[in-house]
Design a protein around this motif. Structure first.
Motif, PDB file in Angstrom:
ATOM      1  N   LEU A   1       0.685  -0.790  -0.204  1.00 52.45           N
ATOM      2  CA  LEU A   1       0.022   0.177  -0.363  1.00 52.45           C
ATOM      3  C   LEU A   1       0.848   0.957   0.056  1.00 52.45           C
ATOM      4  O   LEU A   1       0.543   1.840  -0.490  1.00 52.45           O
ATOM      5  CB  LEU A   1      -0.413  -0.035   1.223  1.00 52.45           C
TER       6      LEU A   1
ATOM      7  N   GLY B   1       1.045   3.636  -3.175  1.00 54.18           N
ATOM      8  CA  GLY B   1       0.285   3.852  -4.329  1.00 54.18           C
ATOM      9  C   GLY B   1      -0.099   6.175  -3.404  1.00 54.18           C
ATOM     10  O   GLY B   1       0.509   5.027  -2.478  1.00 54.18           O
TER      11      GLY B   1
ATOM     12  N   TRP C   1      -5.605   5.488  -1.729  1.00 53.43           N
ATOM     13  CA  TRP C   1      -6.693   4.422  -2.100  1.00 53.43           C
ATOM     14  C   TRP C   1      -8.274   4.396  -1.298  1.00 53.43           C
ATOM     15  O   TRP C   1      -8.263   5.863  -0.474  1.00 53.43           O
ATOM     16  CB  TRP C   1      -5.994   2.757  -1.115  1.00 53.43           C
TER      17      TRP C   1
ATOM     18  N   LEU D   1      -9.013  -2.641  -2.370  1.00 56.16           N
ATOM     19  CA  LEU D   1      -8.700  -1.159  -2.379  1.00 56.16           C
ATOM     20  C   LEU D   1      -8.651  -0.705  -3.737  1.00 56.16           C
ATOM     21  O   LEU D   1      -7.201  -1.810  -4.151  1.00 56.16           O
ATOM     22  CB  LEU D   1      -7.628  -0.654  -1.218  1.00 56.16           C
ATOM     23  N   GLN D   2      -8.670   0.052  -4.138  1.00 58.79           N
ATOM     24  CA  GLN D   2      -8.130   0.322  -5.694  1.00 58.79           C
ATOM     25  C   GLN D   2      -7.254   1.761  -5.568  1.00 58.79           C
ATOM     26  O   GLN D   2      -8.103   3.127  -4.246  1.00 58.79           O
ATOM     27  CB  GLN D   2      -9.659   1.079  -6.197  1.00 58.79           C
ATOM     28  N   GLU D   3      -6.141   1.714  -5.956  1.00 54.86           N
ATOM     29  CA  GLU D   3      -5.230   2.650  -6.216  1.00 54.86           C
ATOM     30  C   GLU D   3      -5.763   4.321  -6.969  1.00 54.86           C
ATOM     31  O   GLU D   3      -6.801   4.379  -7.873  1.00 54.86           O
ATOM     32  CB  GLU D   3      -4.244   2.119  -6.784  1.00 54.86           C
TER      33      GLU D   3
ATOM     34  N   SER E   1      -5.312   1.843 -12.348  1.00 57.64           N
ATOM     35  CA  SER E   1      -5.466   2.476 -11.089  1.00 57.64           C
ATOM     36  C   SER E   1      -5.742   0.813 -10.352  1.00 57.64           C
ATOM     37  O   SER E   1      -5.739  -0.180 -11.018  1.00 57.64           O
ATOM     38  CB  SER E   1      -6.025   2.735  -9.828  1.00 57.64           C
TER      39      SER E   1
ATOM     40  N   SER F   1      -8.170   4.812   4.278  1.00 57.41           N
ATOM     41  CA  SER F   1      -8.656   4.208   2.940  1.00 57.41           C
ATOM     42  C   SER F   1      -9.249   5.865   2.811  1.00 57.41           C
ATOM     43  O   SER F   1      -9.223   6.818   3.878  1.00 57.41           O
ATOM     44  CB  SER F   1      -9.222   3.424   2.474  1.00 57.41           C
TER      45      SER F   1
END
Length: 145
Positions: free
Chosen positions: A5, A8, A11, A26-28, A56, A125
């Motif tokens: 993580l 990135g 997130w 989780l999406q960047e 991403s 996030s």
């Protein structure tokens, strides 16, 4: 706690699955081009929006052996006074926290049943904060790499 993580910019929570373990997807978010942001009629000039796109990275943070967890809307939270933690920003390990104290005082029988210690992990996030009390650290892996 250093992890994937850390690579990135930021997130956003994509989804949570709970079936025999806790999977946090989780999406960047990537820094977009400079623009003006309009928020409730006020303009903030020259900011870099954080955006997700088809390139991403999506990661899965898996806790396979947990005692308790909670998900909080990030916009409804503020400072967590009195907490002691080691953090890389998006994944923290807490040695002292109100949530850990709550879990231990409310569900303390796990000590006699499990006979092993737990650790409090926080996954941060842009939209949600996840607190996980687990017996082992998470495994973090890319999903779409």
């Amino acid at each position: 706690m250093k992890s994937l993580l850390d690579n990135g910019q930021s997130w956003v929570l994509n989804r949570i699955e709970y079936a025999g373990g806790l999977d946090i997807f989780l999406q960047e978010l990537k820094r977009g081009p400079k623009a003006d942001a309009n928020i409730d009629g006020s303009t903030i000039e020259n900011v870099y929006p954080l955006l997700a796109d088809e390139g991403s990275l999506v990661t899965r943070v898996t806790f396979s052996d947990i005692l308790a967890w909670q998900c909080l809307n990030e916009s409804a939270t503020t400072d967590f006074p009195g907490e002691v933690y080691k953090s890389s920003g998006f994944l923290s390990v807490l040695s002292s926290s109100a949530y850990l104290n709550y879990v231990l005082s409310s569900h303390g029988w796990y000590v006699e049943v499990q006979e092993r210690p737990v650790q409090h992990y926080r996954v941060w996030s842009e939209n949600e904060i996840l607190d996980v009390v687990a017996f082992s650290p998470p495994v973090i892996e890319p999903v779409n790499a």
